[in-house]
Design a protein around this motif. Sequence first.
Motif, short mmCIF file in Angstrom:
data_model
loop_
_atom_site.label_atom_id
_atom_site.label_comp_id
_atom_site.label_asym_id
_atom_site.label_seq_id
_atom_site.Cartn_x
_atom_site.Cartn_y
_atom_site.Cartn_z
N ARG B 257 0.82 -1.20 0.00
CA ARG B 257 0.00 0.00 0.00
C ARG B 257 0.87 1.26 0.00
O ARG B 257 2.02 1.21 0.37
CB ARG B 257 -0.93 0.01 1.23
CG ARG B 257 -1.79 -1.20 1.26
CD ARG B 257 -2.90 -1.23 2.23
NE ARG B 257 -3.70 -2.40 1.90
CZ ARG B 257 -4.65 -2.41 0.95
NH1 ARG B 257 -4.96 -1.30 0.30
NH2 ARG B 257 -5.30 -3.52 0.66
N LYS B 258 0.26 2.36 -0.43
CA LYS B 258 0.99 3.62 -0.48
C LYS B 258 1.46 4.04 0.91
O LYS B 258 2.51 4.66 1.05
CB LYS B 258 0.10 4.70 -1.09
CG LYS B 258 -0.10 4.52 -2.59
CD LYS B 258 -0.98 5.61 -3.16
CE LYS B 258 -1.22 5.36 -4.65
NZ LYS B 258 -2.22 6.30 -5.19
N SER B 259 0.66 3.75 1.91
CA SER B 259 1.09 3.98 3.29
C SER B 259 0.33 3.02 4.19
O SER B 259 -0.64 2.39 3.77
CB SER B 259 0.81 5.42 3.74
OG SER B 259 -0.53 5.56 4.14
N ILE B 271 -8.26 2.43 4.52
CA ILE B 271 -6.83 2.20 4.49
C ILE B 271 -6.33 2.71 3.15
O ILE B 271 -7.12 3.07 2.28
CB ILE B 271 -6.49 0.71 4.70
CG1 ILE B 271 -7.19 -0.18 3.66
CG2 ILE B 271 -6.90 0.27 6.10
CD1 ILE B 271 -6.80 -1.64 3.76
N ASP B 272 -5.03 2.74 2.96
CA ASP B 272 -4.51 3.38 1.75
C ASP B 272 -4.62 2.45 0.54
O ASP B 272 -4.76 1.23 0.68
CB ASP B 272 -3.06 3.82 1.98
CG ASP B 272 -2.77 5.17 1.32
OD1 ASP B 272 -3.46 5.52 0.33
OD2 ASP B 272 -1.87 5.87 1.80
N HIS B 273 -4.58 3.03 -0.64
CA HIS B 273 -4.64 2.27 -1.89
C HIS B 273 -3.36 1.45 -2.10
O HIS B 273 -2.30 1.81 -1.61
CB HIS B 273 -4.78 3.24 -3.06
CG HIS B 273 -6.19 3.70 -3.29
ND1 HIS B 273 -6.64 4.93 -2.87
CD2 HIS B 273 -7.26 3.10 -3.88
CE1 HIS B 273 -7.91 5.06 -3.21
NE2 HIS B 273 -8.32 3.98 -3.81
N THR C 129 7.11 8.07 5.44
CA THR C 129 5.91 8.03 4.58
C THR C 129 4.61 8.06 5.39
O THR C 129 3.69 8.81 5.06
CB THR C 129 5.90 6.72 3.76
OG1 THR C 129 7.14 6.62 3.06
CG2 THR C 129 4.75 6.68 2.77
N HIS C 130 4.56 7.26 6.43
CA HIS C 130 3.31 7.08 7.17
C HIS C 130 3.04 8.25 8.11
O HIS C 130 1.94 8.77 8.19
CB HIS C 130 3.36 5.76 7.93
CG HIS C 130 3.98 4.67 7.12
ND1 HIS C 130 3.36 4.18 5.99
CD2 HIS C 130 5.18 4.04 7.19
CE1 HIS C 130 4.14 3.26 5.44
NE2 HIS C 130 5.25 3.16 6.15
N VAL D 269 -10.14 2.69 -0.15
CA VAL D 269 -10.22 1.30 0.27
C VAL D 269 -10.82 1.32 1.67
O VAL D 269 -10.25 1.91 2.58
CB VAL D 269 -8.83 0.65 0.32
CG1 VAL D 269 -8.95 -0.82 0.71
CG2 VAL D 269 -8.11 0.80 -1.02
#
Lengths: 335, 335, 335, 335
Positions: B257-259, B271-273, C129-130, D269
């Motif tokens: 995931r992106k993050s 949640i992230d993509h 990132t997070h 998501v």
Amino acid sequence: MQNAKVGIIGAGRIGQLHANNILRSSQIELKGICDINVTHLKGTNLEKYVPVITEDVSVLLNNAEIDAIFICSSTDTHCHYISQCAEAGKHIFCEKPISFSLEETEQALSKVKEAGVKLQIGFNRRFDTHFSKIHQLINDGKIGNTHMIKITSRDPEPPNEAYIKSSGGMFFDMTIHDFDMVRYLSNSEVKSVSVVASNLVDPVFEKYNDVDTAIITLTFEDGTLATIDNSRKAVYGYDQRIEVFGEDGVMLAENERKSNVKIATNEAVTIDHPKYFFLDRYKIAFEKEIEEFAQSILDNTSLSCTGEDGLQAQKLAIAAKKAWVEKRTVEMHEI
Amino acid sequence: MQNAKVGIIGAGRIGQLHANNILRSSQIELKGICDINVTHLKGTNLEKYVPVITEDVSVLLNNAEIDAIFICSSTDTHCHYISQCAEAGKHIFCEKPISFSLEETEQALSKVKEAGVKLQIGFNRRFDTHFSKIHQLINDGKIGNTHMIKITSRDPEPPNEAYIKSSGGMFFDMTIHDFDMVRYLSNSEVKSVSVVASNLVDPVFEKYNDVDTAIITLTFEDGTLATIDNSRKAVYGYDQRIEVFGEDGVMLAENERKSNVKIATNEAVTIDHPKYFFLDRYKIAFEKEIEEFAQSILDNTSLSCTGEDGLQAQKLAIAAKKAWVEKRTVEMHEI
Amino acid sequence: MQNAKVGIIGAGRIGQLHANNILRSSQIELKGICDINVTHLKGTNLEKYVPVITEDVSVLLNNAEIDAIFICSSTDTHCHYISQCAEAGKHIFCEKPISFSLEETEQALSKVKEAGVKLQIGFNRRFDTHFSKIHQLINDGKIGNTHMIKITSRDPEPPNEAYIKSSGGMFFDMTIHDFDMVRYLSNSEVKSVSVVASNLVDPVFEKYNDVDTAIITLTFEDGTLATIDNSRKAVYGYDQRIEVFGEDGVMLAENERKSNVKIATNEAVTIDHPKYFFLDRYKIAFEKEIEEFAQSILDNTSLSCTGEDGLQAQKLAIAAKKAWVEKRTVEMHEI
Amino acid sequence: MQNAKVGIIGAGRIGQLHANNILRSSQIELKGICDINVTHLKGTNLEKYVPVITEDVSVLLNNAEIDAIFICSSTDTHCHYISQCAEAGKHIFCEKPISFSLEETEQALSKVKEAGVKLQIGFNRRFDTHFSKIHQLINDGKIGNTHMIKITSRDPEPPNEAYIKSSGGMFFDMTIHDFDMVRYLSNSEVKSVSVVASNLVDPVFEKYNDVDTAIITLTFEDGTLATIDNSRKAVYGYDQRIEVFGEDGVMLAENERKSNVKIATNEAVTIDHPKYFFLDRYKIAFEKEIEEFAQSILDNTSLSCTGEDGLQAQKLAIAAKKAWVEKRTVEMHEI
């Protein structure tokens, strides 16, 4: 508040399960149980709370108080009892599959139609919290047109040999639930069926010309594609997942776990196992399906899982068996 | 510390990607780039740091300092360049697929064999953190004998029409990665291939006799079953998941995931993509594959992804195309 | 494309980390490294690629080509070098904490201000990132006003005794990152600090009047509450999680795992461990922080993590120490 | 099979919840319900199935058939009824908190002791699937000695003003569950209590000298540290999570979600929300606590949640209130 009054034919595992759920329901009242032999019910809750325990089906059929009959006997007796119940003007809840023979099923359904009684088939998974949510979200248009449906359905352990011998084979006994689920989730009918299968879990399946591991591939009238993957043995627990992919997104229903506890140690990060088998996983679904049945009788509304659904699932099982035996894609119009 | 010295043929998207990764690597040094037209490299990092930028392949082939050539040109030129590189005694890294023609590929591979040079095919997913972990865990026996392999591989959006026209079709251009992956993960070769496919994403695919949605079903010599499901358009991002089911358990590699941020509001819990596409998802894998190639040249060790692997994946793509066109199961010995 | 030219003072673990990241960056060029003893750099990449390796700081300070200096020496030398760099007109990147003494830090910052040079403090987690996504989502108003911030920050294993002796204690060495993070995420300043702490991991910490397990509780001017929980030993890996709770929702940043592979067997369902320690977890963050520093020099833009941020984090560490020693809530105006 | 025969004092929300669970249980039989006013029970299931509905407590206390009484009336009446029940020789299930006054509680408990009856307090969360699993794993030594316990406990929405006025404040009404939980999970008693709290959700709380957002920090005799974080309003649903960190690992109990369905679209998501509130989340726990109570009466075994547990939780609530009012750490020996 009015109750639906019911009787049960067949007091094996599934019959007793329904009986106990009925005892706990406020909408439905259990008036009688019939089995070919009722000695195993001595000393149980059922003996205490159910007014009639009998080995004679006519006692239930002739009881004017009884609105509906649950047919939980062995598959080869289903159609016979469906016809009798229909003639007696009783609504019917019948366990899956309806039968192994299309002719028998069609005759029984026509009796049901003539009599104008209701018939619900025991595809309990339609009442699962997660799967019914998927169904609803599809119909709400959340992911647009459906492109692909993927069902993973693996039992934790194989049945015993006696069961294998009389089950009608994996497609009739196990995949039949998945055939119904794929129809429940799609808005189109199946056009063709292909199968690849192996005997990898236990040689006993081969002995009865059965398989234990299979991938069934389906195409639908509207171009939707689907796979069902089955195994008779998933050592990590009952694996029941669904994924539906559409033009606007994807939806997944994950397994239910025994608990939501996660443990991280030096050795491993572990989460809990999926629930062990259908009695745990589909506990709520078994309760909901009889509530809907009772409600439908009390309100005289239509059912969401009918004899027609039972017939179609049976046709898919027949097609899958044929595709496997003849090693080719079977078109549904052949069945 | 010694470096492997390399040149690149073809400075399109993938050629430039490798070039920039090479610039950042301490094990490998980029000595030259050749393209049929190099004007698009004006003012780039590559012009600044790469000693030779040429439109003449022989400049690279005749450069004695160069140990190896990366072939990143269009698929129809791969075999020609493989042969030339082999004759020049250069090791070769060639992008996938090797070619559209089995004859061409086999001739090229025999040139490679004669010359005794190394040939690695650009199946970068073998170097993905998650997939290579799955591979390792299978080989460690974590789930015993493999029963089923399921690959989900969906692109976030379709390529443009020009690409579709020349790509060789979905099985050659997109599924080829999955064909390699399924071989990488199994310990057996494919026995037969079946395909169901639809044109659901965009009519442009039908125009070029191509499909955009497919389920490919494979059986292996040892009874293992596999499915690959593909779509040209997954609006939620690049969907790259693998599941392997065996006698002792199941393993899944989830999307990156992106993050790792989760947000819960009154409206939704999100949640992230997944990462958007292969440049994000396989960033590390692209770096690792050239490191292994360089290391193998420097240490004279064998490669883990060879011309033979490229040939087998190509055969599977041919079989899938044939299965789709002829609407039947194709046995691999037919190819 | 122009590069920022830099030198590094201090070639220990963190100095070498930055040096190698600079070598891979296209925006920043490493002109020289200074250490009190440079023999450990013999034969390394750094010796090969860095023009100047020296034991004399003035060589870097007097090099007119050098735009900025990275101060990666021991904490007790930071302020001295900050002042020298500022006087020499060099921009400064200084590792955390700035110093153990507020007076020293304040003097150094005033030198920086006078000289008009830029000063970035090495709070690399702001570039994760997070965590930076959490920061952005808060500022986008995703969860409305912040009510609570919870930071979990646990090291996989304790440092060695020599380090413990000179680290300034857990609050200065480890929690300092969390103090900065809590300020980075809040839109208000800390009002008071309370601490409960224990010595549960290793008696060596008690020997140096240090603790190894702590919960720091913070109140902010705007009523926001926060906790930081620390441990010197988390056997399952580097535990770095953040949760922010607000009027309109909650956000969580989960750990990064070594892989996304899940395995389910009869014994357990396991997922992978968190990344082992800061070199793995914050790999990208270390790269991004120097990119932003370089960009800010090249474009003459302001920094997002300044000397003032370093000062405030240091004050929080002092307050925490005081709260722990005096067993009471410390108001920030006392510091 | 023998049943435990019980009566209920107080037929408000929680009294009716227990009454309906008792009706569904096969181990326990509801003989009577008493309330100061029973008109709201007209036409309910309870009126139909419960033999005695009365406004006179003595009717239940003098009924020789009744083994035990459920006290579900308002908190200020608990101790009075506990004493009466004890004198009447009835076992007691009393809702939490026992009272707002330590003296009252201690007198009531001594009456219980004298009478030799059983007393269970309604800390239903001890019977939650996930939390009881955490408890068991701690006692199995899965993570070694406990270092830190973190409880997140946030209600989806604040109670109404009438409730706030009489609830005794957040620590007595809401945190009391968490105080019991932290004791249930630790193997040591609390040594001191600190509190930071704010009024961020609704000014109505301040009107009654109450808070709506708090972090309670606890130290235990054995050095274990703990935090409880509370909010009266979590817009995303009932947030009930626990984390226990020990020398050999960490355990987390995640929220239960409404379903396990995940949807990924172009926009987001999403996974499902946590269950809405305690009636959903602790449905099974409410059933289990009365089963254990009945079993304990039938088998004459000891209870796992006693009057002493109720007393200790009450002391912690008093300490928290004191810590908040006096803005200091309160030692438990002060209470």
